[in-house]
Scaffold this motif. Structure first.
Motif, PDB file in Angstrom:
ATOM      1  N   ASP A  69       0.832  -1.205   0.000  1.00  0.00           N
ATOM      2  CA  ASP A  69       0.000   0.000   0.000  1.00  0.00           C
ATOM      3  C   ASP A  69       0.868   1.256   0.000  1.00  0.00           C
ATOM      4  O   ASP A  69       0.580   2.231  -0.708  1.00  0.00           O
ATOM      5  CB  ASP A  69      -0.903   0.021   1.237  1.00  0.00           C
ATOM      6  CG  ASP A  69      -1.964  -1.069   1.216  1.00  0.00           C
ATOM      7  OD1 ASP A  69      -1.596  -2.252   1.099  1.00  0.00           O
ATOM      8  OD2 ASP A  69      -3.156  -0.735   1.318  1.00  0.00           O
ATOM      9  N   ALA A  90       2.373   1.793  -3.425  1.00  0.00           N
ATOM     10  CA  ALA A  90       1.357   2.301  -4.344  1.00  0.00           C
ATOM     11  C   ALA A  90       1.080   3.778  -4.075  1.00  0.00           C
ATOM     12  O   ALA A  90       0.911   4.572  -5.019  1.00  0.00           O
ATOM     13  CB  ALA A  90       0.085   1.476  -4.221  1.00  0.00           C
ATOM     14  N   TRP A 137      -3.657   3.086  -8.623  1.00  0.00           N
ATOM     15  CA  TRP A 137      -3.229   2.643  -7.293  1.00  0.00           C
ATOM     16  C   TRP A 137      -3.367   1.131  -7.117  1.00  0.00           C
ATOM     17  O   TRP A 137      -2.409   0.489  -6.654  1.00  0.00           O
ATOM     18  CB  TRP A 137      -4.023   3.391  -6.216  1.00  0.00           C
ATOM     19  CG  TRP A 137      -3.505   3.172  -4.821  1.00  0.00           C
ATOM     20  CD1 TRP A 137      -2.560   3.905  -4.170  1.00  0.00           C
ATOM     21  CD2 TRP A 137      -3.889   2.123  -3.918  1.00  0.00           C
ATOM     22  NE1 TRP A 137      -2.334   3.396  -2.917  1.00  0.00           N
ATOM     23  CE2 TRP A 137      -3.132   2.300  -2.735  1.00  0.00           C
ATOM     24  CE3 TRP A 137      -4.774   1.065  -3.993  1.00  0.00           C
ATOM     25  CZ2 TRP A 137      -3.247   1.447  -1.632  1.00  0.00           C
ATOM     26  CZ3 TRP A 137      -4.906   0.208  -2.901  1.00  0.00           C
ATOM     27  CH2 TRP A 137      -4.144   0.402  -1.736  1.00  0.00           C
ATOM     28  N   PHE A 191      -0.429  -0.681  -8.957  1.00  0.00           N
ATOM     29  CA  PHE A 191       0.874  -0.609  -8.296  1.00  0.00           C
ATOM     30  C   PHE A 191       0.897  -1.465  -7.024  1.00  0.00           C
ATOM     31  O   PHE A 191       1.916  -2.116  -6.719  1.00  0.00           O
ATOM     32  CB  PHE A 191       1.226   0.842  -7.979  1.00  0.00           C
ATOM     33  CG  PHE A 191       1.467   1.694  -9.192  1.00  0.00           C
ATOM     34  CD1 PHE A 191       2.291   1.257 -10.217  1.00  0.00           C
ATOM     35  CD2 PHE A 191       0.863   2.935  -9.328  1.00  0.00           C
ATOM     36  CE1 PHE A 191       2.520   2.039 -11.352  1.00  0.00           C
ATOM     37  CE2 PHE A 191       1.074   3.717 -10.445  1.00  0.00           C
ATOM     38  CZ  PHE A 191       1.905   3.272 -11.462  1.00  0.00           C
ATOM     39  N   LYS A 192      -0.197  -1.487  -6.302  1.00  0.00           N
ATOM     40  CA  LYS A 192      -0.261  -2.329  -5.113  1.00  0.00           C
ATOM     41  C   LYS A 192      -0.095  -3.803  -5.488  1.00  0.00           C
ATOM     42  O   LYS A 192       0.665  -4.548  -4.856  1.00  0.00           O
ATOM     43  CB  LYS A 192      -1.577  -2.119  -4.373  1.00  0.00           C
ATOM     44  CG  LYS A 192      -1.716  -3.032  -3.145  1.00  0.00           C
ATOM     45  CD  LYS A 192      -3.061  -2.894  -2.459  1.00  0.00           C
ATOM     46  CE  LYS A 192      -3.164  -3.858  -1.277  1.00  0.00           C
ATOM     47  NZ  LYS A 192      -4.466  -3.774  -0.594  1.00  0.00           N
TER      48      LYS A 192
END
Length: 283
Positions: A15, A18, A62, A65-66
């Motif tokens: 997280d 991200a 997001w 990327f996480k």
């Protein structure tokens, strides 16, 4: 202080990474005045983009990327399985981005660059040296993704026509425009007291001085590329974005690139990568 200590202890690593990647994209979009690029002044050389769309696109990435960070944590090593997991996640992230933007390509190159860097950090989160992260990302990028479709993108066409390195090759070489030009200029301008926004503009310009930006080549050919590289160098030689003479040169560069309809989108993606590495390395 290490970046892992600086982040909230309750926030999972994936997280946090991200968050950093999305923040880098939003910081790049907000930075003004960027020559011929979307910023707080307007749409630059783009008739189909605006700042709100760039923000929405960044936020839509997001989960991508996480998941890339989680894939790196799950696989735990560089190899074919990780490379192909990242490729699949990246394609899914691109599809989600295009839904958000109504089909406009806002961050395709950034998904590639930042996705590799996010995965590289997740693999060894206790080693946050920028060069080491970039080299890990390069090792991932050098592995072929067997599931990737063979396409004929603008970047591929430009690479064949002009012999220019595209985003793929830039990553495979360890992001030389970022490590060799963007980050050093960012540090120099900060040390000279330029202020953070001017330092970031100078970092973008430093990237532009040598990058064979395929976005510019596609839109304006070698004339556009020469104008970008020489104009960026003229700003830095005049004292950079924090100086009056540098600002005059920056306005001239902006006007020339707008005249040519040449938007340095590749340099913008690499500035986002530069800001991501700067943040991970300084926390």
């Amino acid at each position: 202080m290490s970046a892992l200590i600086a982040r909230n202890a309750d926030l999972p690593l994936a997280d946090w990474l991200a968050d950093l990647a999305v923040d880098a994209l939003i910081d790049e979009a907000d930075l003004s005045p960027k020559p011929a690029l979307v910023d707080r002044r307007g749409s630059g050389a783009h008739s189909d983009l605006h700042l709100g769309l760039m923000h929405a696109s960044a936020l839509s990435l997001w989960p991508c990327f996480k998941q890339m960070a989680e894939a790196a944590l799950e696989h735990g090593e560089i190899g074919q399985p990780l490379r192909e997991a990242l490729g699949r996640i990246g394609r899914e992230g691109e599809a989600a981005m295009l839904v958000t933007t109504g089909g406009v390509n806002t961050h395709r190159g950034a998904i590639w660059a930042l996705g590799l860097l996010v995965a590289a950090v997740a693999l060894e989160p206790d080693n946050l040296d920028s060069q080491t992260i970039a080299l890990r990302a390069a090792r991932i990028a050098l592995i072929d993704d067997r599931a990737a479709a063979i396409g004929d993108s603008h970047g591929a066409q430009v690479s064949r026509r002009y012999g220019a390195r595209g985003a793929r090759e830039e990553a495979q070489l360890g992001f030389p425009a970022v490590l060799g030009h963007g980050l050093p200029q960012l540090s120099r301008s900060r040390a000279a007291g330029a202020g953070e926004q001017n330092a970031r503009l100078d970092a973008l310009l430093a990237i532009m001085t040598t990058l064979a930006d395929t976005c510019v080549l596609w839109r304006a050919g070698l004339e556009g590329l020469t104008a970008m590289q020489q104009g960026a160098r003229a700003v830095l030689d005049a004292g950079g974005s924090a100086s009056l003479a540098g600002r005059r040169q920056l306005r001239a560069l902006d006007a020339r690139l707008l005249q040519l309809n040449a938007s340095p989108g590749g340099a913008a993606d690499l500035l986002a990568a530069c800001l991501f590495l700067d943040k991970t390395g300084s926390l």
